[in-house]
Design an enzyme around this catalytic site. Structure first.
Site, PDB file in Angstrom:
ATOM      1  N   ALA A 164      20.011  32.116 -34.038  1.00  0.00           N
ATOM      2  CA  ALA A 164      20.046  33.337 -33.235  1.00  0.00           C
ATOM      3  C   ALA A 164      18.678  33.506 -32.576  1.00  0.00           C
ATOM      4  O   ALA A 164      17.713  32.843 -32.940  1.00  0.00           O
ATOM      5  CB  ALA A 164      20.389  34.548 -34.092  1.00  0.00           C
ATOM      6  N   LYS A 165      18.602  34.392 -31.605  1.00  0.00           N
ATOM      7  CA  LYS A 165      17.326  34.668 -30.953  1.00  0.00           C
ATOM      8  C   LYS A 165      17.434  35.990 -30.214  1.00  0.00           C
ATOM      9  O   LYS A 165      18.532  36.418 -29.826  1.00  0.00           O
ATOM     10  CB  LYS A 165      16.974  33.563 -29.953  1.00  0.00           C
ATOM     11  CG  LYS A 165      15.472  33.392 -29.733  1.00  0.00           C
ATOM     12  CD  LYS A 165      14.834  32.693 -30.926  1.00  0.00           C
ATOM     13  CE  LYS A 165      13.359  32.398 -30.674  1.00  0.00           C
ATOM     14  NZ  LYS A 165      12.761  31.605 -31.777  1.00  0.00           N
ATOM     15  N   GLY A 166      16.288  36.637 -30.008  1.00  0.00           N
ATOM     16  CA  GLY A 166      16.266  37.896 -29.288  1.00  0.00           C
ATOM     17  C   GLY A 166      15.099  37.954 -28.332  1.00  0.00           C
ATOM     18  O   GLY A 166      14.154  37.162 -28.438  1.00  0.00           O
TER      19      GLY A 166
END
Length: 429
Positions: A118-120
């Site tokens: 995941a990444k933000g």
């Protein structure tokens, strides 16, 4: 009979400007022939499981209402909850965050951690805002993505321009919304809030361990070996210090302020202090400035790109005279540059192995938060080194078996593990 959809790209992406996501897709295509029967699931890797775009309205210190664009992408969660950092940068895009999330999937699997990717990110230059404004931005962002994060769903961590304080704000905001302290929702927190010892240096330490192993494989002694480092933040600075302490000569460093060089070796401890006090390495005592083109062309044993993606590309790859490249950044080398460097005999230790130290110690932190039992820094570093060495050794063995690069080998290992989990779990419903 219904036809299988032929749309390879999500409709929300511009096929003419895929950026890092296009690089990732090329990497998946290169590894597909080695996946065997698991290849029938490969389209799973080419689409993120979930992508959330949020509006972040806050009141600035001067009373103006400002809006910021934020993202959280979960690429794959077949092997466990999503895991990945949150970056604050004015040039963050959805395609970039998608690629970073995908690389986290492969990285976690390649190191054999029970996480997905995941990444933000938030589109802003954090240097233009006060600490109070950044806190309000972080808390509103956390509230907006709170519906998809959690200790068993998706666990954010620091990335570019975020740090332990950012994670403390995120943890507190999530906890307030949940009605109870939930330390395991993020990693990279301050130690006083359940953070792990050794986490700050973990990514740079992993770069050092894998670089040391690669040097050994190439018959290069670290004592006196020349090292060039691009990016002098947490990752590049830590890696430079550890190589320096093992007797290597750091002959050049580049950051956002410029390039500094000393053929006899830079005093890394002094340079770290100078960069902390002056905001960068430019103008440091006992150094010479140099043009970026000259920086990339330096003859060196090890080159460590530890800044942003696509820094080594078709334009500068041909001039690189390093024997080993150890990727501290995510996606610093384009596929075209990969081919050029490989043809020149350069050994590239890929990001999905080289910079996996951060997510590995994040895993340790997550485990410690669940158990409320904490390890010493010596134990953390020992466990980290053991896992990084094992991941490098396994990747190297696959590379030799298939006669492929370390990057392709890492993708073979990581993608196969992801797709095996997808196949065994099956499709629901």
């Amino acid at each position: 009979m219904a036809q299988q959809p032929v749309h390879r790209l999500p409709s929300y992406l511009n096929p003419e400007a895929l950026g890092p996501w296009g690089v990732y897709l090329e990497q998946v295509d290169r590894v597909t022939p080695y996946l065997g029967e698991l290849g029938k699931w490969v389209e799973t890797l080419k689409r993120p499981k979930r992508a959330l775009i949020v509006d972040i309205p806050i009141k600035l210190d001067n009373g103006v209402i400002a809006h910021f664009e934020g993202y959280r992408v979960q690429h794959n969660t077949s092997r466990g909850p999503g895991k990945g950092g949150v970056r604050y940068h004015q040039d963050v895009t959805l395609a970039e965050v998608m690629a970073l999330a995908a690389w986290m999937s492969v990285k976690s699997a390649a190191v054999n951690l029970p996480f997905g990717g995941a990444k933000g990110g938030i589109r802003l230059d954090p240097h233009q805002y006060s600490l109070d404004e950044l806190e309000r931005i972080t808390r509103r962002y956390t509230s907006e993505i709170g519906v998809i994060i959690g200790p068993n769903k998706d666990i954010p961590a620091p990335d570019v321009n975020t740090n332990a304080q950012t994670m403390a704000w995120m943890m507190d905001t999530y906890s307030m919304n949940e009605g109870g302290t939930t330390t395991g929702v993020v990693t990279g927190k301050p130690v006083s809030l359940g953070g792990s010892l050794g986490r700050v240096e973990a990514t740079g330490r992993g770069v050092f361990v894998t670089g040391r192993e690669a040097a050994h494989d190439c018959g290069i002694a670290l004592e006196g070996a020349r090292v060039v480092v691009q990016g002098f933040g947490n990752v590049g600075g830590t890696a430079a210090r550890l190589f320096h302490e093992q007797g290597a000569k750091i002959i050049a460093v580049q950051d956002h302020t410029g390039c500094v060089h000393n053929a006899n070796g830079l005093d890394i401890h002094a340079l770290l202090q100078y960069a902390e006090e002056h905001g960068g390495v430019a103008g440091a005592p006992e150094t010479e400035s140099m043009a970026p083109s000259d920086f990339w062309a330096l003859e060196t044993e090890l080159l460590i790109p530890a800044a942003l993606e696509s820094q080594i590309n078709a334009d500068n790859a041909g001039s690189i005279r390093a024997r080993i490249i150890v990727e501290g950044a995510n996606g610093p080398t384009t596929p075209q540059a990969d081919d050029i460097l490989t043809s020149q005999g350069v050994l590239i230790v890929p990001d999905v192995i080289a910079n996996a130290g951060g997510v590995t110690v994040s895993y340790f932190e997550w485990v410690q938060d669940f158990s409320s039992f904490y390890w010493t820094e010596t134990e953390i570093n020992h466990r980290l080194e053991s896992m990084m060495r094992a991941a490098y050794t396994a990747t190297s063995a696959v590379a030799k078996t298939h006669k492929v690069t370390l990057r392709t080998a890492a993708f073979i290992v990581g993608c196969a593990r992801i797709l095996e989990a997808r196949q065994v779990r099956g499709l629901y419903p």
